[in-house]
Design an enzyme around this catalytic site. Structure first.
Site, short mmCIF file in Angstrom:
data_model
loop_
_atom_site.label_atom_id
_atom_site.label_comp_id
_atom_site.label_asym_id
_atom_site.label_seq_id
_atom_site.Cartn_x
_atom_site.Cartn_y
_atom_site.Cartn_z
N SER A 1 0.84 -1.20 0.00
CA SER A 1 0.00 0.00 0.00
C SER A 1 0.87 1.24 0.00
O SER A 1 2.01 1.22 0.48
CB SER A 1 -0.89 0.02 1.24
OG SER A 1 -0.13 0.32 2.41
N ASP A 2 0.34 2.33 -0.55
CA ASP A 2 0.98 3.62 -0.29
C ASP A 2 0.84 3.88 1.20
O ASP A 2 -0.02 3.31 1.87
CB ASP A 2 0.32 4.72 -1.11
CG ASP A 2 1.24 5.93 -1.30
OD1 ASP A 2 2.25 6.05 -0.57
OD2 ASP A 2 0.96 6.75 -2.18
N TRP A 3 1.70 4.72 1.73
CA TRP A 3 1.79 4.89 3.18
C TRP A 3 0.50 5.50 3.72
O TRP A 3 0.19 6.67 3.48
CB TRP A 3 3.00 5.75 3.51
CG TRP A 3 4.24 4.97 3.82
CD1 TRP A 3 5.05 5.10 4.92
CD2 TRP A 3 4.84 3.90 3.05
NE1 TRP A 3 6.08 4.20 4.88
CE2 TRP A 3 5.98 3.45 3.75
CE3 TRP A 3 4.51 3.27 1.86
CZ2 TRP A 3 6.79 2.42 3.30
CZ3 TRP A 3 5.31 2.24 1.40
CH2 TRP A 3 6.44 1.82 2.10
N GLY A 4 -0.27 4.68 4.42
CA GLY A 4 -1.58 5.09 4.91
C GLY A 4 -2.67 4.91 3.89
O GLY A 4 -3.76 5.47 4.05
N GLY A 5 -2.43 4.11 2.86
CA GLY A 5 -3.37 3.96 1.77
C GLY A 5 -4.40 2.85 1.94
O GLY A 5 -5.16 2.59 1.01
#
Length: 764
Positions: A228-232
Site C-alpha cells: 500500500s501507499d503509506w496510509g493507503g
C-alpha cells in the site's frame, strides 16, 4: 522467482495464522516483520525515486545519497541505457545503506501540468514512461535491490488524493493510464507494485480486485507483491482479498486482528491469506539472498553520472541567432538567485540529502574564468523582487555581452501534497526577465522547474533552456550545455502549453468534489493538442541542438501486415547529421490510423531511439512494430483489437515534426462479440439473415433490399437525394436500436421467444 515462491510457500505452511497476519503489516515505517523461529529476516525499504532517502521514522535527515535529476529530466534524455545506469547506481547506494527495496519509479501519467507531484513522474505518454521505468527497474534490480512501481493506478492529483475517485472509461484506462505499468511489469518484473491512495471508479485502489488481481497478476503475469501507499489502506480485509499484500506503515495490532478475525469467521479464506503472505516472503527471501553486507559506492563517480545525465536531460527550446553556446572571451551576466542557490529537486517523500550540490555560478566561473562572469540576484527567496534588485540586475546585464537569467519555480510552488494553482512562474521572475530583456538583447532564460510553465516573455528573449530539477550536479550540467562542452540532446517529455486554458483537463483539474471525471478521455498531452489542432508553446518530443539533423528515408519490410498472424513488421529509417558538430538525435516513431472505427488520437508514440552522429554521418535505425502497436482497447470485448485498414508510420524529431511517412495495410479480423439483449441491431451485421429479420420486423425492409434504379428514374434529382438521406437516417435509427426493443417496436411480429432463440444460435 518461481524457485523462491516454492521455498516461500513451504515456509508459510509452517506459520500460524497470527504469524501470517503479522507479515502483512510493516514493523514501523520502513521495515517488514521477521519471524525469528523460522529464520525469516526483515527487510528495509526506502523512498526514492531519484535518490535514496533512508530515514528513521517519518521525519528527520536521511543518509547522504546522490541526488539524480528528477523523473521528467530522466525521461527528457530519451536514453534507456543511461537510465539503466542511474538505476544501477541507485541499487549500489541502497546496498551500501542496507536497503532492500527502493520505492520507485513513479510512472503516473501527467494529466495536467498542475499536478503537484509531476516532478516525480516521467511523462504524459505511456510508452515513454513505460520504457523509462523498465530501464530504471532493470538497473536497480540488477544490483540485487527491489523496486516498487507506483502509484497503481490513475493517481493524477494531489488535492484530496486519499479520497477523490478517479472516474474513467475502460478504453482510456487501458490505453493511457495502465499501459506504462503494463510495459514496465512485462519487460522488467518489479519486485513490488505500490497501490495508489485514490479510488478508481469508486473502488479504492488498494481494494481493486480487477486492477490488482485480474489485470496485474492474471493478465500481465506480475509475480511480486503489492504494497500500500503509506496510509493507503481503507478496509484491510478487503485489501487482502483484492490483492494488496503489505500494509505500510505498520498499524500494530489494529488491522492484524481484523485479518485474524476474518480468517476465523470464514470471511477471508485461509488459502487467500497464505497466498498473500507467500508472495511477500518470496520477495523477502530474494532480497535477503542478494544482500551485500560489505557494499560501498563511489560518491564521486555517481556525482559524475548525475552530471552526465543532467546534461543529456537539458532541452534547448529556443536559440535565435545562435546566442548559445557561449563563446570564449564573452562577458556573461548571470542573473538570478537560482544561480548560486539552485532548486534541484522536489519536495515531499522524494527529497534526498545530497552528497554535494553544485551551482551554475561556480561551474561557469570554472569554465569561463571569474573575470568573464558577473552575478546579480535579481530576486529574493520564493521569487520576490524589488526595484533595487531589478536595477542591480539590469545594470550588470547591460554591461555584458550575454545575460543568462535563471528562473522557474521555487519550492513552495510544487510539492507532494498539493497541486499547483497555475502554470505561471512567480511574478518576480517574470518581471526580472522582462526588465533584463529591455536592457540586453542577448538574453537567455534557463528554467529550473518540475513541470511545464507559461512563458509570456518568450518573444523578448533569444534563448530558452529547460533545465528541469537537475539534481545535485545540475549546476555543472547546465554549465556544460551553456558553454558547448555538451551538445544539448534532451527532448521534452511533456507538452508545454501557452496557457492553462489550452490544457486537456481545464478547468476540471484538480477536482474538489470527491470525484475526478476524466472527461477528456484518451486526449491527454500531445494527443489533445493534435486532435483539436491546438498549437502549444512547445510540443511533446521537441528540442533543439547545436547541430542539425536530416531525416533521409523510410522503408518497411512489407507493405502489409497481418495483425492476427503474430510476428512483426520492421521499419528502417535513415538520419544524417548535416551540421558542423557531433550531436545526439532522438528519433521518434508515431502511428496514425487513417480511418479509425472510433475516435482516437491522431498520432501515438510507438517507438524511439537516441543516436550519436558525427558531422556528415548517416545512420540507419530499425524499429519493430507488432500487433499491439496498431491496436486499440475495445471496451465491449474487454480486449485489444485492431481495426483493419491503412496505418501511416510517421518518423521525426518531435510529435509535430514528422517528415518521414510510410503506409501499411493492416489486416485483422473483428473480435467476436458476446451478444446479449443489450446488443445493438448493427452488432448482428455479420449474420445477414438475422440482420434482415430485424429490419423486416421493424418495418424497414428497404434497408436490406437493393436501391431500385427504376424508382429512381421516375424521381427528380432533389427527390433522389431526399430519398437517399432518408435511407441513411433510417439505417442509423435501426442500427443503433438495442435488440431488446425489437419485440415491442415490431408489435410482436418478432417475439421474445424468437429473440431468445436468435441469441442462443448466435452465441453457439
Amino acid at each position: 522467482m518461481n524457485g523462491t515462491l516454492s521455498e516461500a510457500a513451504a515456509l508459510v505452511s509452517r506459520m500460524t495464522v497470527e504469524e501470517q497476519a503479522l507479515l502483512l503489516s510493516g514493523d514501523g515505517w520502513w521495515r517488514t516483520h521477521g519471524i525469528e523461529r523460522l529464520g525469516l529476516p526483515a527487510i528495509t525499504c526506502s523512498d526514492g525515486p531519484h535518490g535514496l532517502r533512508k530515514l528513521e521514522g517519518l521525519f528527520g535527515n536521511s543518509v547522504p545519497a546522490t541526488c539524480f535529476p528528477t523523473a521528467p529530466a530522466l525521461a527528457a534524455t530519451w536514453n534507456t541505457g543511461l537510465i539503466r545506469e542511474v538505476g544501477a547506481a541507485l541499487g549500489r547506494e541502497a546496498q551500501a545503506a542496507d536497503v532492500q527495496l527502493l520505492l520507485g519509479p513513479g510512472i503516473n501519467i501527467k494529466r495536467s501540468p498542475l499536478g503537484g507531484r509531476n516532478f516525480e513522474y516521467f511523462s504524459e505518454d505511456p510508452v515513454l514512461s513505460g520504457r523509462m521505468a523498465a530501464a530504471y527497474i532493470d538497473g536497480v534490480q540488477g544490483e540485487g535491490v527491489g523496486t516498487s512501481l507506483k502509484h497503481f493506478a490513475v493517481n493524477s492529483q494531489e488535492t484530496l488524493r486519499m479520497a477523490t475517485s478517479s472516474d474513467i472509461d475502460e478504453r482510456t484506462l487501458r490505453e493511457v493510464y495502465l499501459q506504462a505499468f503494463e510495459i514496465a511489469v512485462q519487460h522488467s518484473q518489479p519486485w513490488t507494485v505500490m497501490s495508489a491512495y485514490n479510488p478508481v471508479n469508486g473502488v479504492y485502489a488498494s481494494e481493486h480486485r480487477q486492477l490488482l488481481t485480474d489485470i496485474l497478476r492474471d493478465e500481465w503475469g506480475f509475480n511480486g507483491f503489492v504494497v500500500s501507499d503509506w496510509g493507503g489502506i481503507n478496509d484491510r480485509v478487503e485489501a487482502v482479498a483484492a490483492g494488496t499484500n503489505l500494509e505500510m506503515p505498520g498499524s500494530g495490532d489494529y488491522n492484524r486482528n481484523r485479518i485474524i478475525a476474518a480468517v476465523r469467521e470464514g470471511r477471508l479464506p485461509k488459502e487467500t491469506l497464505a497466498r498473500s503472505v507467500t508472495e511477500v516472503v518470496a520477495v523477502v527471501l530474494e532480497a535477503s539472498a542478494a544482500r551485500k553486507s560489505d557494499a560501498t559506492f563511489d560518491a564521486e563517480a555517481h556525482h559524475a553520472l548525475a552530471r552526465r545525465v543532467g546534461g543529456e536531460s537539458i532541452v534547448l527550446l529556443k536559440n535565435d541567432d545562435g546566442v548559445l553556446p557561449l563563446r570564449a572571451g564573452q562577458k556573461v551576466a548571470l542573473i538570478g538567485d537560482f544561480a548560486k542557490a539552485p532548486r534541484y529537486q522536489g519536495a515531499g517523500s522524494s527529497q534526498v540529502n545530497p552528497t554535494r550540490v553544485t551551482n551554475t555560478y561556480y561551474e561557469l566561473t570554472t569554465l569561463l574564468g571569474a573575470e568573464n562572469l558577473v552575478h546579480a540576484a535579481g530576486c529574493a527567496d520564493e521569487g520576490d523582487t524589488n526595484d533595487t534588485l531589478i536595477e542591480d540586475a539590469v545594470g550588470q546585464a547591460a554591461s555584458a555581452h550575454v545575460a543568462i537569467v535563471l528562473a522557474g519555480l521555487p519550492d513552495s510552488y510544487e510539492s507532494e501534497g498539493f497541486d499547483r494553482r497555475s502554470i505561471d512562474m512567480p511574478p518576480g521572475h517574470v518581471r526580472l526577465i522582462e526588465a533584463i530583456a529591455k536592457a540586453q538583447p542577448n538574453i537567455v532564460v534557463v528554467l529550473l522547474n518540475g513541470s511545464a510553465v507559461s512563458m509570456p516573455w518568450i518573444d523578448g528573449v533569444k534563448g530558452v533552456v529547460e533545465g528541469w530539477l537537475g539534481g545535485e550536479a545540475g549546476g555543472g550540467a547546465l554549465a556544460d550545455v551553456l558553454t558547448g562542452r555538451v551538445n544539448p540532446s534532451g527532448r521534452l517529455s511533456e507538452t508545454f502549453p501557452v496557457g492553462i486554458e489550452q490544457t486537456p483537463a481545464f478547468p476540471a483539474f484538480p477536482s474538489h468534489a470527491g470525484n475526478a471525471l476524466y472527461g477528456e478521455g484518451l486526449f491527454v498531452g500531445y494527443r489533445h493538442y493534435d486532435m483539436r489542432n491546438i498549437e502549444p508553446l512547445f510540443p511533446f518530443g521537441f528540442g533543439l541542438s547545436y547541430t542539425k539533423f536530416e531525416y533521409c528515408g523510410i522503408d518497411c519490410s512489407s507493405d502489409a501486415f497481418d495483425a492476427d498472424a503474430g510476428g512483426s513488421v520492421r521499419i528502417q529509417v535513415k538520419v544524417r547529421n548535416v551540421g558542423a558538430l557531433a550531436g545526439q538525435e532522438v528519433v521518434q516513431l508515431y502511428v496514425h490510423e487513417q480511418a479509425p472505427a472510433h475516435p482516437g488520437p491522431v498520432n501515438e508514440l510507438r517507438a524511439f531511439d537516441k543516436i550519436m552522429l558525427a558531422p556528415g554521418e548517416e545512420k540507419t535505425l530499425f524499429f519493430t512494430l507488432d500487433q499491439r502497436d496498431f491496436a486499440h482497447y475495445d471496451p465491449q470485448a474487454h480486449a485489444w483489437s485492431v481495426n483493419p485498414g491503412a496505418f501511416d508510420v510517421r518518423v521525426g524529431g518531435s510529435s509535430r515534426e514528422l517528415p518521414l511517412e510510410a503506409t501499411l495495410e493492416v489486416r485483422a479480423r473483428p473480435l467476436p462479440r458476446k451478444l446479449t439483449r443489450q446488443s445493438l441491431v448493427q452488432d448482428f451485421s455479420a449474420i445477414p439473415a438475422v440482420y434482415e429479420e430485424f429490419a423486416r420486423a421493424l418495418g424497414f425492409a428497404e434497408l436490406v433490399e437493393p436501391e431500385s434504379a427504376a424508382a429512381s428514374a421516375n424521381m427528380t434529382r432533389e427527390q433522389v437525394i431526399a430519398a437517399r438521406k432518408a435511407r441513411v437516417a433510417t439505417r442509423a435509427f435501426v442500427n443503433e436500436m438495442p435488440i431488446n426493443k425489437v419485440p415491442a417496436f415490431s408489435k410482436g411480429s418478432l417475439s421474445e421467444a424468437r429473440l431468445d432463440e436468435i441469441l442462443r444460435t448466435a452465441s453457439a
